[in-house]
Write a protein that holds these residues in place. Structure first.
Motif, PDB file in Angstrom:
ATOM      1  N   PRO A   1       0.671  -1.260   0.098  1.00 37.10           N
ATOM      2  CA  PRO A   1       0.157   0.036   0.170  1.00 37.10           C
ATOM      3  C   PRO A   1       0.681   1.185   0.078  1.00 37.10           C
ATOM      4  N   GLN A   2       0.373   2.359  -0.649  1.00 36.09           N
ATOM      5  CA  GLN A   2       1.103   3.671  -0.802  1.00 36.09           C
ATOM      6  C   GLN A   2       0.352   4.561   0.537  1.00 36.09           C
ATOM      7  N   VAL A   3       1.369   5.188   1.080  1.00 35.84           N
ATOM      8  CA  VAL A   3       0.589   6.271   2.191  1.00 35.84           C
ATOM      9  C   VAL A   3       1.147   7.473   1.874  1.00 35.84           C
ATOM     10  N   VAL A   4      -0.014   8.337   1.726  1.00 30.98           N
ATOM     11  CA  VAL A   4      -0.407   9.674   1.203  1.00 30.98           C
ATOM     12  C   VAL A   4      -0.876  10.266   2.558  1.00 30.98           C
ATOM     13  N   GLN A   5      -0.082  11.474   2.801  1.00 39.01           N
ATOM     14  CA  GLN A   5      -0.489  12.365   3.845  1.00 39.01           C
ATOM     15  C   GLN A   5      -1.003  13.632   3.293  1.00 39.01           C
ATOM     16  N   LEU A   6      -2.378  13.678   3.279  1.00 41.80           N
ATOM     17  CA  LEU A   6      -2.986  15.007   3.114  1.00 41.80           C
ATOM     18  C   LEU A   6      -2.983  16.051   4.077  1.00 41.80           C
ATOM     19  N   LYS A   7      -2.969  15.608   5.430  1.00 39.02           N
ATOM     20  CA  LYS A   7      -3.025  16.664   6.493  1.00 39.02           C
ATOM     21  C   LYS A   7      -1.812  16.387   7.356  1.00 39.02           C
ATOM     22  N   PRO A   8      -1.398  17.250   8.063  1.00 40.46           N
ATOM     23  CA  PRO A   8      -0.412  17.066   8.891  1.00 40.46           C
ATOM     24  C   PRO A   8      -0.338  15.936  10.005  1.00 40.46           C
ATOM     25  N   GLY A   9      -1.604  15.547  10.323  1.00 38.57           N
ATOM     26  CA  GLY A   9      -1.920  14.479  11.385  1.00 38.57           C
ATOM     27  C   GLY A   9      -2.287  13.229  10.871  1.00 38.57           C
ATOM     28  N   ASP A  10      -2.375  13.235   9.672  1.00 43.05           N
ATOM     29  CA  ASP A  10      -2.394  11.890   9.069  1.00 43.05           C
ATOM     30  C   ASP A  10      -1.110  10.803   9.441  1.00 43.05           C
ATOM     31  N   LEU A  11      -1.482   9.508   8.882  1.00 46.80           N
ATOM     32  CA  LEU A  11      -0.442   8.547   9.080  1.00 46.80           C
ATOM     33  C   LEU A  11       0.743   8.564   8.312  1.00 46.80           C
ATOM     34  N   SER A  12       2.157   8.577   8.853  1.00 47.32           N
ATOM     35  CA  SER A  12       3.146   8.745   7.829  1.00 47.32           C
ATOM     36  C   SER A  12       3.643   7.348   7.600  1.00 47.32           C
ATOM     37  N   GLN A  13       4.625   7.314   6.680  1.00 47.41           N
ATOM     38  CA  GLN A  13       5.043   5.845   6.209  1.00 47.41           C
ATOM     39  C   GLN A  13       5.718   5.325   7.030  1.00 47.41           C
ATOM     40  N   GLU A  14       6.509   6.015   8.231  1.00 43.27           N
ATOM     41  CA  GLU A  14       7.372   5.311   9.289  1.00 43.27           C
ATOM     42  C   GLU A  14       6.317   4.667  10.478  1.00 43.27           C
ATOM     43  N   GLU A  15       5.225   5.262  10.474  1.00 39.23           N
ATOM     44  CA  GLU A  15       4.149   5.018  11.376  1.00 39.23           C
ATOM     45  C   GLU A  15       3.403   3.456  10.943  1.00 39.23           C
ATOM     46  N   PHE A  16       3.280   3.884   9.542  1.00 41.98           N
ATOM     47  CA  PHE A  16       2.581   2.603   8.945  1.00 41.98           C
ATOM     48  C   PHE A  16       3.673   1.323   9.263  1.00 41.98           C
TER      49      PHE A  16
ATOM     50  N   VAL B   1       4.176  -4.602  14.271  1.00 44.99           N
ATOM     51  CA  VAL B   1       3.732  -5.123  15.269  1.00 44.99           C
ATOM     52  C   VAL B   1       2.408  -6.117  15.080  1.00 44.99           C
ATOM     53  N   GLU B   2       1.833  -5.705  13.755  1.00 40.07           N
ATOM     54  CA  GLU B   2       0.787  -7.078  13.572  1.00 40.07           C
ATOM     55  C   GLU B   2       1.259  -8.193  13.009  1.00 40.07           C
ATOM     56  N   GLU B   3       2.597  -8.323  12.486  1.00 39.71           N
ATOM     57  CA  GLU B   3       3.117  -9.374  12.190  1.00 39.71           C
ATOM     58  C   GLU B   3       3.541 -10.322  13.178  1.00 39.71           C
ATOM     59  N   GLU B   4       3.818  -9.697  14.365  1.00 42.47           N
ATOM     60  CA  GLU B   4       4.120 -10.543  15.465  1.00 42.47           C
ATOM     61  C   GLU B   4       3.266 -11.403  16.310  1.00 42.47           C
ATOM     62  N   PRO B   5       2.158 -10.767  16.593  1.00 43.78           N
ATOM     63  CA  PRO B   5       1.100 -11.811  16.851  1.00 43.78           C
ATOM     64  C   PRO B   5       0.696 -12.936  16.002  1.00 43.78           C
ATOM     65  N   SER B   6       0.826 -12.875  14.668  1.00 37.04           N
ATOM     66  CA  SER B   6       0.119 -13.833  14.032  1.00 37.04           C
ATOM     67  C   SER B   6       1.024 -14.830  13.807  1.00 37.04           C
ATOM     68  N   THR B   7       2.559 -14.906  14.061  1.00 41.35           N
ATOM     69  CA  THR B   7       3.430 -15.935  14.084  1.00 41.35           C
ATOM     70  C   THR B   7       3.215 -16.559  15.445  1.00 41.35           C
ATOM     71  N   VAL B   8       2.674 -15.938  16.688  1.00 44.56           N
ATOM     72  CA  VAL B   8       2.584 -16.636  17.749  1.00 44.56           C
ATOM     73  C   VAL B   8       1.119 -17.444  17.668  1.00 44.56           C
ATOM     74  N   GLU B   9       0.272 -17.127  17.210  1.00 45.78           N
ATOM     75  CA  GLU B   9      -1.046 -17.914  16.796  1.00 45.78           C
ATOM     76  C   GLU B   9      -0.970 -18.968  15.987  1.00 45.78           C
ATOM     77  N   LYS B  10       0.094 -19.059  14.954  1.00 41.00           N
ATOM     78  CA  LYS B  10       0.231 -20.013  13.895  1.00 41.00           C
ATOM     79  C   LYS B  10       1.055 -21.084  14.674  1.00 41.00           C
ATOM     80  N   SER B  11       1.906 -20.926  15.463  1.00 40.97           N
ATOM     81  CA  SER B  11       2.709 -21.598  16.317  1.00 40.97           C
ATOM     82  C   SER B  11       1.581 -22.593  17.277  1.00 40.97           C
TER      83      SER B  11
END
Length: 167
Positions: A60-75, A81-91
């Motif tokens: 996905p491509q991150v586009v900041q329209l306003k100063p408070g929008d999500l940045s690429q680094e935050e994404f 963080v989302e990848e870590e729990p999924s590996t625990v669940e699979k195990s």
């Protein structure tokens, strides 16, 4: 009109020769004729881990329209963080035998545990019948009260005195 006699005739298809302009076009494009039905029933090659990974151009491509929008680094941080729990669940899902274990989601398990702790209050048929009778009686009383209210209302009356005062 020809009369049909009921005899079977041998009907065959002969593929005509391909025109020269189509042959030239297919050579330029690199078109390959299919092998027929045998090709359709061949076994497909097994998928590798690379097939399941997203390529850089598919992310996905991150586009900041306003100063408070999500940045690429935050994404990127959120994705890690989302990848870590999924590996625990699979195990947890894979047993020692290599078989997949099917479990209920955690939120459903917690609901069932809390329901088991509560005492069940099942009503008997007699209690249910009594409650239904009470509800019927209450509905009838409400209907009677409404009818009485309607009959107690007086109809509109027009006094002659009011009419004479206006003129």
């Amino acid at each position: 009109m020809a009369k049909w006699t009921g005899k079977k005739s041998n009907v065959m298809f002969s593929k005509p020769e391909e025109p020269s302009f189509l042959k030239k076009f297919k050579e330029k494009v690199g078109y390959k004729e299919d092998k027929g039905l045998e090709e359709k029933f061949e076994e497909m090659p097994k998928a590798t881990a690379e097939d399941f990974e997203d390529r850089d151009d598919e992310l996905p491509q991150v586009v900041q329209l306003k100063p408070g929008d999500l940045s690429q680094e935050e994404f990127d941080d959120m994705a890690k963080v989302e990848e870590e729990p999924s590996t625990v669940e699979k195990s947890e899902e894979v047993a020692d035998d290599g078989k997949i274990l099917f479990r209920q989601p955690a939120h459903k398990r917690s609901r069932e545990a809390s329901n088991d702790l509560k005492a069940s209050t099942k009503k008997t048929k007699k209690e249910e019948a009594l409650e239904e009778e009470k509800e019927k009686v209450e509905k009838e009383e409400v209907k009677k009260n409404k009818k009485k209210e309607k009959s107690n209302r007086t109809l509109l009356s027009f006094d002659e005195e009011d009419d004479t005062e206006d003129t």
